[in-house]
Design a protein around this motif. Structure first.
Motif, PDB file in Angstrom:
ATOM      1  N   ARG A 102       0.850  -1.197   0.000  1.00  0.00           N
ATOM      2  CA  ARG A 102       0.000   0.000   0.000  1.00  0.00           C
ATOM      3  C   ARG A 102       0.880   1.239   0.000  1.00  0.00           C
ATOM      4  NH1 ARG A 102      -3.796  -0.955   5.041  1.00  0.00           N
ATOM      5  NH2 ARG A 102      -1.699  -1.405   5.832  1.00  0.00           N
ATOM      6  N   VAL A 103       0.639   2.130  -0.952  1.00  0.00           N
ATOM      7  CA  VAL A 103       1.466   3.333  -1.097  1.00  0.00           C
ATOM      8  C   VAL A 103       0.571   4.567  -1.139  1.00  0.00           C
ATOM      9  CG1 VAL A 103       3.074   4.540  -2.616  1.00  0.00           C
ATOM     10  CG2 VAL A 103       3.303   2.078  -2.281  1.00  0.00           C
ATOM     11  N   ASP A 104       0.786   5.509  -0.224  1.00  0.00           N
ATOM     12  CA  ASP A 104       0.091   6.795  -0.254  1.00  0.00           C
ATOM     13  C   ASP A 104       0.735   7.716  -1.280  1.00  0.00           C
ATOM     14  OD1 ASP A 104      -1.491   6.005   1.918  1.00  0.00           O
ATOM     15  OD2 ASP A 104      -1.308   7.963   2.893  1.00  0.00           O
ATOM     16  N   VAL A 105      -0.027   8.708  -1.715  1.00  0.00           N
ATOM     17  CA  VAL A 105       0.514   9.773  -2.559  1.00  0.00           C
ATOM     18  C   VAL A 105       0.390  11.081  -1.786  1.00  0.00           C
ATOM     19  CG1 VAL A 105       0.198  11.087  -4.696  1.00  0.00           C
ATOM     20  CG2 VAL A 105      -0.055   8.594  -4.712  1.00  0.00           C
ATOM     21  N   LEU A 106       1.467  11.866  -1.769  1.00  0.00           N
ATOM     22  CA  LEU A 106       1.441  13.165  -1.086  1.00  0.00           C
ATOM     23  C   LEU A 106       1.936  14.237  -2.050  1.00  0.00           C
ATOM     24  CD1 LEU A 106       1.237  15.062   1.366  1.00  0.00           C
ATOM     25  CD2 LEU A 106       3.506  14.282   2.070  1.00  0.00           C
ATOM     26  N   ALA A 107       1.050  15.171  -2.409  1.00  0.00           N
ATOM     27  CA  ALA A 107       1.414  16.273  -3.303  1.00  0.00           C
ATOM     28  C   ALA A 107       1.747  17.485  -2.441  1.00  0.00           C
ATOM     29  CB  ALA A 107       0.269  16.590  -4.245  1.00  0.00           C
ATOM     30  N   VAL A 108       2.910  18.104  -2.678  1.00  0.00           N
ATOM     31  CA  VAL A 108       3.355  19.244  -1.873  1.00  0.00           C
ATOM     32  C   VAL A 108       3.296  20.515  -2.713  1.00  0.00           C
ATOM     33  CG1 VAL A 108       5.300  20.267  -0.625  1.00  0.00           C
ATOM     34  CG2 VAL A 108       4.860  17.801  -0.466  1.00  0.00           C
ATOM     35  N   GLY A 109       2.633  21.561  -2.188  1.00  0.00           N
ATOM     36  CA  GLY A 109       2.591  22.842  -2.902  1.00  0.00           C
ATOM     37  C   GLY A 109       1.382  23.662  -2.500  1.00  0.00           C
ATOM     38  N   THR A 110       1.602  24.849  -1.975  1.00  0.00           N
ATOM     39  CA  THR A 110       0.491  25.706  -1.552  1.00  0.00           C
ATOM     40  C   THR A 110      -0.445  26.006  -2.714  1.00  0.00           C
ATOM     41  OG1 THR A 110       1.907  26.662   0.153  1.00  0.00           O
ATOM     42  CG2 THR A 110      -0.056  27.911  -0.438  1.00  0.00           C
ATOM     43  N   GLU A 111       0.113  26.086  -3.940  1.00  0.00           N
ATOM     44  CA  GLU A 111      -0.724  26.401  -5.107  1.00  0.00           C
ATOM     45  C   GLU A 111      -1.786  25.324  -5.338  1.00  0.00           C
ATOM     46  OE1 GLU A 111       2.370  25.590  -5.062  1.00  0.00           O
ATOM     47  OE2 GLU A 111       2.885  24.136  -6.630  1.00  0.00           O
ATOM     48  N   LEU A 112      -1.519  24.084  -4.883  1.00  0.00           N
ATOM     49  CA  LEU A 112      -2.512  23.019  -5.029  1.00  0.00           C
ATOM     50  C   LEU A 112      -3.684  23.245  -4.075  1.00  0.00           C
ATOM     51  CD1 LEU A 112      -0.040  19.997  -5.137  1.00  0.00           C
ATOM     52  CD2 LEU A 112      -1.153  21.099  -7.081  1.00  0.00           C
ATOM     53  N   LEU A 113      -3.377  23.605  -2.827  1.00  0.00           N
ATOM     54  CA  LEU A 113      -4.432  23.842  -1.842  1.00  0.00           C
ATOM     55  C   LEU A 113      -5.307  25.018  -2.250  1.00  0.00           C
ATOM     56  CD1 LEU A 113      -2.487  23.425   1.511  1.00  0.00           C
ATOM     57  CD2 LEU A 113      -3.883  21.743   0.305  1.00  0.00           C
ATOM     58  N   LEU A 114      -4.681  26.009  -2.873  1.00  0.00           N
ATOM     59  CA  LEU A 114      -5.430  27.202  -3.280  1.00  0.00           C
ATOM     60  C   LEU A 114      -6.189  26.971  -4.582  1.00  0.00           C
ATOM     61  CD1 LEU A 114      -2.799  29.974  -2.467  1.00  0.00           C
ATOM     62  CD2 LEU A 114      -4.841  29.365  -1.159  1.00  0.00           C
ATOM     63  N   GLY A 115      -6.010  25.774  -5.184  1.00  0.00           N
ATOM     64  CA  GLY A 115      -6.721  25.480  -6.424  1.00  0.00           C
ATOM     65  C   GLY A 115      -6.211  26.285  -7.600  1.00  0.00           C
ATOM     66  N   GLN A 116      -4.985  26.817  -7.492  1.00  0.00           N
ATOM     67  CA  GLN A 116      -4.470  27.640  -8.589  1.00  0.00           C
ATOM     68  C   GLN A 116      -3.964  26.788  -9.741  1.00  0.00           C
ATOM     69  OE1 GLN A 116      -1.769  30.036  -6.315  1.00  0.00           O
ATOM     70  NE2 GLN A 116      -3.287  31.663  -6.053  1.00  0.00           N
ATOM     71  N   SER A 133      -3.454   2.013  -3.462  1.00  0.00           N
ATOM     72  CA  SER A 133      -3.210   3.381  -3.007  1.00  0.00           C
ATOM     73  C   SER A 133      -4.502   3.883  -2.385  1.00  0.00           C
ATOM     74  CB  SER A 133      -2.767   4.257  -4.188  1.00  0.00           C
ATOM     75  OG  SER A 133      -2.355   5.516  -3.726  1.00  0.00           O
ATOM     76  N   HIS A 134      -4.571   3.834  -1.068  1.00  0.00           N
ATOM     77  CA  HIS A 134      -5.841   4.072  -0.383  1.00  0.00           C
ATOM     78  C   HIS A 134      -6.049   5.513   0.020  1.00  0.00           C
ATOM     79  CE1 HIS A 134      -6.053  -0.449   0.830  1.00  0.00           C
ATOM     80  NE2 HIS A 134      -6.474  -0.232  -0.393  1.00  0.00           N
ATOM     81  N   PHE A 135      -4.971   6.282   0.109  1.00  0.00           N
ATOM     82  CA  PHE A 135      -5.095   7.668   0.562  1.00  0.00           C
ATOM     83  C   PHE A 135      -4.191   8.568  -0.265  1.00  0.00           C
ATOM     84  CE2 PHE A 135      -5.729   4.943   4.273  1.00  0.00           C
ATOM     85  CZ  PHE A 135      -6.892   5.440   4.842  1.00  0.00           C
ATOM     86  N   HIS A 136      -4.743   9.678  -0.755  1.00  0.00           N
ATOM     87  CA  HIS A 136      -3.946  10.741  -1.356  1.00  0.00           C
ATOM     88  C   HIS A 136      -4.076  11.973  -0.449  1.00  0.00           C
ATOM     89  CE1 HIS A 136      -4.188   9.069  -5.773  1.00  0.00           C
ATOM     90  NE2 HIS A 136      -3.705   8.203  -4.918  1.00  0.00           N
ATOM     91  N   GLN A 137      -2.990  12.735  -0.351  1.00  0.00           N
ATOM     92  CA  GLN A 137      -3.042  13.987   0.407  1.00  0.00           C
ATOM     93  C   GLN A 137      -2.397  15.096  -0.413  1.00  0.00           C
ATOM     94  OE1 GLN A 137      -2.207  13.832   4.950  1.00  0.00           O
ATOM     95  NE2 GLN A 137      -0.895  12.251   4.083  1.00  0.00           N
ATOM     96  N   ALA A 138      -2.808  16.334  -0.124  1.00  0.00           N
ATOM     97  CA  ALA A 138      -2.088  17.502  -0.623  1.00  0.00           C
ATOM     98  C   ALA A 138      -1.816  18.395   0.580  1.00  0.00           C
ATOM     99  CB  ALA A 138      -2.898  18.247  -1.671  1.00  0.00           C
ATOM    100  N   VAL A 139      -0.634  19.018   0.585  1.00  0.00           N
ATOM    101  CA  VAL A 139      -0.236  19.849   1.722  1.00  0.00           C
ATOM    102  C   VAL A 139       0.572  21.031   1.175  1.00  0.00           C
ATOM    103  CG1 VAL A 139       1.905  18.540   2.121  1.00  0.00           C
ATOM    104  CG2 VAL A 139       0.815  19.738   4.034  1.00  0.00           C
ATOM    105  N   GLY A 140       0.614  22.122   1.912  1.00  0.00           N
ATOM    106  CA  GLY A 140       1.314  23.320   1.448  1.00  0.00           C
ATOM    107  C   GLY A 140       2.809  23.291   1.752  1.00  0.00           C
ATOM    108  N   ASP A 141       3.503  24.382   1.396  1.00  0.00           N
ATOM    109  CA  ASP A 141       4.959  24.467   1.569  1.00  0.00           C
ATOM    110  C   ASP A 141       5.280  24.897   2.998  1.00  0.00           C
ATOM    111  OD1 ASP A 141       5.491  23.939  -1.256  1.00  0.00           O
ATOM    112  OD2 ASP A 141       4.668  25.943  -1.592  1.00  0.00           O
TER     113      ASP A 141
END
Lengths: 437, 437
Positions: free
Chosen positions: B2-16, B36-44
């Motif tokens: 099982r592998v999570d995905v984590l996207a890093v970048g404030t622009e993702l959270l802001l939907g830009q 892959s059971h969980f994806h996350q996005a987080v800011g800088d």
């Protein structure tokens, strides 16, 4: 106030559909002054939804959950929330009757599985549906909150705007945050994001230097152009509105007529409004766009006051026959002007707008995909003398513009559509409201 | 595995910018048989990246982090991973020299800030760059793993394919897991999500009882109907393909001709393929849809082989004039049939399809928004005798169908469009491929 976003749906994890909801919510939360530090996506699996909800509630003040409110066996967001709240689900018969009535109004019988959509965790408030069947939920968890919204985008947008945003604002106001935040979006066409950013750079710098209220953000919208969002905070609606008015004026002074509208305006609603104000009617002749221009125009309520119709002459024989073009090449300036003049006459309109070109994937008449000719025929009385080139051999103000557009078949057609409408908008800007043909 | 995905970048959270990386990784992981059971996005923000990494490692065997490996002050994924590993970062001078050489090869001097991209947590392996400057990292955390990849999509695709996927496969092989997973999507029209779910319930129950491989999920797609996704796991591509074929057959036996296509098929591509196979050409006459039907048809590459064009007769005077309807009400079965017959003749096509109705928001001719009449005129030779009602006063097989559609103006028009295409599809299903007009 910090609010996580949790998207529910195995199809999101598998990348089968893009998660546009989270990005949309990110923009809306930011515009409302709500921090959103973590987004998650999780599949249709109750223990995992529960874990994701607990994770979100541990690090934020609330969470907006999208998806999993449908009627089928894999729609289990309601059950997961009830587990997190540690309460039972109780069926709300009035909700079920509402769903049954919705089916009946469409001449159908409600499948019994839809009754599940009336299940509500004890202690939760219902957000009534106006567009579909799944009600939304506002679920208190201690002093925090879980909002459950449908995954269908337009249903989600409606419930967020109508119920979640006011609830968040009330929570922020009671916590002493700024009482009013509002945004205005200026819509532009004709510049790249970096080009527009350079044009507006002096204003962005001035705002940064003076404390960052209002703020300015650029949103690329693909074939719909670049949007500029202005967000202002203040202690009253009238004060915030005045700030937005003043900033819009500053930005329009820099961007000029590249700004075609604000907020809910679309290129076609703006063009329709201008035609109506001038007492003009429009007809279109389309080849590569295949009806996309006329379909957008008909999407504007009240279009019958200024739109007469369109001839989609996709096959060349239709161009030669009904539109009366001379047999020969059809991706030429002459063909575009002839189509515009012919459809104007054929449908009895004041203005004729025509598109012919190569959508791809293959070249046509030796021209590469993305080559598009736009023809525009105007009534003599509506154009100041000398303002518009008269095409050779035509007895009316007429012109053609050649475009070279990027992208695949679909994008070429969409760019051609908005470019043609923008050409008509700019030409109408040069005429007087109230003039008649 | 099982592998999570984590996207890093404030622009993702802001939907830009949309997070296309996570969806791409979701597809690739599924195809490789990795859950892959969980994806996350987080800011800088370092504490939040650390929290997101720890959350991911607590619930999965590994995590793929995208973004935050650039040279600027807000690129802090390296620091966050070192904190989670509880080791220092050490600068790898050979990496820095490689980045310096890349700049030199482009005639530029490396800014000193890029030297940070040579920082490596002690104990991590480097994934060399081939396209940009940011090296990737493979970072052991106990018996779990963090993969760090650049956020630039094509750099990420390259490193995932070249380094991460082989590493994951080696880990799975050593754990003895299934090697292949694949999905197929059946597209349906004409049933609600719950109605379709009831129809397929016996098959869903049988699969659940037999161990849940393949699995079935329902995806509502708004105006495009309901999709049914079948996902199978197995130890080879051919075995999985055979499972998907067998399951598609089972589901089609239950859902019948409500299944209009699979995977990349659209209603218009299916209709176009059927017309072409039968050697028939089509013309449309549209009122409330305003060109939406023809625009969708023209969106299909090669449409010129079977589509002639459309007359958008939006204003009633165009219906009376060019289409020759008798003056009077235009939202009637007779009007729809007359429009279909007229456009078939006017544009020289074998089949005529017409729509007239009330899109709203206001009623028209005393009929509420959502009232739509679809007219269909077929060539005599293409329809078996008696299979299609001949409209009174028409000398050809012709019919009209009345629809009552829900929603606002835009949705009524979209539902009318796909409903009309589906009517033509069902009528063509009753004819023989290869027949001619």
């Amino acid at each position: 106030m910090r609010v996580d976003v949790l998207a529910v749906g195995t199809e999101l994890l598998l990348g089968q559909i893009p998660d546009t909801n989270s990005a949309w919510l990110g923009r809306e939360l930011a515009a409302a002054g709500v921090d959103s530090h973590f987004h998650q996506a999780v599949g249709d699996n109750q223990p995992r939804i529960v874990l994701a909800l607990r994770t979100a509630l541990a690090r934020s003040d609330g969470v907006i959950v999208c998806g999993g409110l449908g009627p089928t066996h894999d729609d289990i967001t309601r059950e997961a929330i009830a587990e997190v709240m540690n309460v039972p689900l109780v069926r709300d018969d009035s909700l079920v009757e509402g769903i049954r009535a919705l089916f009946a109004s469409r001449g159908r019988t409600m499948p019994e599985s839809n009754a599940r959509q009336g299940d509500v965790p004890v202690g939760a408030e219902v957000i009534p549906q106006t567009l579909g069947t799944a009600p939304g939920l506002v679920c208190p968890v201690g002093n925090k909150v879980v909002y459950a919204l449908p995954g269908v985008p337009y249903e989600m947008y409606d419930m967020f705007t109508r119920a979640v945003l006011p609830d968040l604002r009330a929570r922020m106001a009671s916590a002493g945050g700024p009482s009013t935040i509002a945004s205005r979006v200026l819509k532009t066409w004709g510049l790249s994001e970096s080009g527009l950013s350079e044009l507006l750079a002096p204003r962005v710098a001035a705002l940064d230097a003076s404390g960052g209220n209002p703020t300015i953000a650029f949103l690329a919208s693909g074939v719909e152009g670049i949007k500029v969002r202005v967000t202002a905070k203040g202690d009253s609606h009238s004060r915030v509105a005045a700030m937005l008015d003043a900033e819009e004026k500053e930005l329009r002074a820099l961007a000029g007529d590249r700004v075609f509208g604000v907020d809910g305006d679309t290129m076609e609603s703006v063009v329709g409004g201008m035609l109506e104000a001038r007492g003009l009617t429009l007809a279109t002749a389309e080849s590569l766009t295949g009806g996309m221009v006329s379909s957008r125009l008909v999407g504007v309520p009240g279009a019958s006051r200024w739109f007469r119709g369109s001839l989609v002459a996709y096959d060349s024989s239709v161009k030669y026959g009904l539109l009366g073009l001379e047999e020969g090449p059809v991706v030429t300036a002459e063909a575009a002007m002839s189509m515009a003049a012919a459809v104007k006459r054929l449908l009895g309109a004041d203005v004729g707008l025509a598109l012919t070109g190569v959508a791809g994937p293959d070249p046509q008449e030796g021209q590469p995909p993305g080559t598009v000719m736009v023809g525009l025929a105007m009534p003599a009385g509506a154009v100041p003398a000398g303002a518009m080139p008269a095409g050779a051999g035509f007895d009316q103000p007429i012109e053609s513009v050649e475009l070279t557009l990027p992208g695949d078949r679909e994008r070429v057609r969409q760019y051609a559509t908005i470019s043609a409408l923008d050409l008509l908008r700019r030409r109408l800007l040069g005429t007087q409201p109230g003039c008649t043909a």
